[in-house]
Design a protein around this motif. Structure first.
Motif, PDB file in Angstrom:
ATOM      1  N   ALA A  97       0.832  -1.204   0.000  1.00 17.44           N
ATOM      2  CA  ALA A  97       0.000   0.000   0.000  1.00 17.44           C
ATOM      3  C   ALA A  97       0.867   1.254   0.000  1.00 17.44           C
ATOM      4  O   ALA A  97       0.559   2.237  -0.694  1.00 17.44           O
ATOM      5  CB  ALA A  97      -0.934  -0.010   1.201  1.00 17.44           C
ATOM      6  N   SER A 154      -8.172   0.242  -0.993  1.00 16.13           N
ATOM      7  CA  SER A 154      -8.184   0.968   0.278  1.00 16.13           C
ATOM      8  C   SER A 154      -9.563   1.074   0.898  1.00 16.13           C
ATOM      9  O   SER A 154      -9.697   1.064   2.125  1.00 16.13           O
ATOM     10  CB  SER A 154      -7.604   2.379   0.083  1.00 16.13           C
ATOM     11  N   PRO A 210      -5.894   5.421   4.404  1.00 16.28           N
ATOM     12  CA  PRO A 210      -4.868   4.467   3.959  1.00 16.28           C
ATOM     13  C   PRO A 210      -3.566   4.636   4.723  1.00 16.28           C
ATOM     14  O   PRO A 210      -3.170   5.733   5.083  1.00 16.28           O
ATOM     15  CB  PRO A 210      -4.696   4.817   2.469  1.00 16.28           C
TER      16      PRO A 210
END
Length: 271
Positions: A4, A61, A96
């Protein structure tokens, strides 16, 4: 988590390059040339990558994220090699990377199969089942689970045989055939299967597992959850490393979308 972060960096870099080109770089190129000037390679790549990465990052996300099951701790519900989908908004929309809730929606329910950041190392994702909610009083002794003074019934189904990887004295891993009892358990509104082995687990002194084995009743703190694997005697869960905090929640597992070795598992819901 690292993936991520990588996606976020690529998203920001490609977006910044594209924006600078629109506001500044393109005008400079056009001012210094008589005809149409092609975009530099880095601008062309940024224009191509940014929309795709933005879409993937947004979906992963806030909507749904794929995971692969690495071990047998959730057998027989989930097998090693299952590729699953996790609902990312069930427990609220989160920022996120930071994982802070900015739009609350719901909280985990007893019986949910949930993914969370491993408490001792949040860079690792774990998957278990929600057994205890905040405020619940938990007992687990002689393979018997009791929640708020009510014994959770186990109904025997059949023996369950599977291969378990163990390390020998030399440190090499080898597969050993083991047999467990497959039973049905009711967790909240969810009825699911668990595996129980004819062994006695050992836990570190002071751990939840050790306290439960000594007959202690454990109360789940506010904002935390008690998690267990369905493969009860072959699972590193709250008995080993403690409760799962709300700040570590990732989402609820709901669907098996692939398995290279067992195609019949494709399309099964997770409950």
């Amino acid at each position: 988590m690292y993936f991520a972060i990588f996606m976020l960096v690529i998203l920001l870099v490609s977006g910044l390059i594209w924006l600078l080109d629109i506001l500044i770089l393109r005008k400079k190129r056009q001012a210094s040339a008589l005809g149409e000037v092609p975009d530099p390679w880095y601008v062309e790549y940024s224009k191509s990558f940014f929309p795709v990465i933005l879409l993937v990052f947004t979906v992963r996300s806030f909507i749904v994220e794929p995971f692969k099951i690495p071990s047998g701790s959730m057998m027989p519900t989930l097998l090693a090699g299952d590729y699953i989908l996790v609902n990312k908004f069930t427990y609220g929309l989160r920022v996120p990377i930071l994982n802070n809730v900015f739009y609350p929606i719901d909280k985990p329910k007893r019986g949910d199969v949930f993914v969370f950041h491993y408490p001792p190392d949040p860079s690792i994702d774990y998957i278990k089942r929600v057994i205890g909610l905040p405020g619940d009083q938990i007992q687990y002794r002689d393979k018997q689970l009791t929640i708020n003074g009510k014994v959770v019934n186990l109904d025997f189904i059949a023996p369950y045989k599977y291969a378990l990887n163990v390390n020998d004295e030399s440190g090499s891993s080898r597969a050993v055939d083991v047999t467990a009892s497959r039973l049905t358990e009711q967790s909240g509104t969810i009825k699911h299967d668990v595996l129980i082995h004819d062994i006695m687990n050992q836990y570190s002194p002071g751990s939840l597992g050790d306290r439960l084995m000594q007959g202690e009743t454990v109360t789940v703190p506010e904002g935390e959850y008690y998690a267990m694997g369905d493969n009860r005697d072959n699972s590193s869960d709250s008995r080993v490393w403690g409760f799962v905090s709300e700040k570590h929640l990732v989402g609820r597992a709901f669907f098996i979308w692939f398995n290279f070795d067992q195609w019949r598992r494709i399309g099964q819901s997770i409950g």
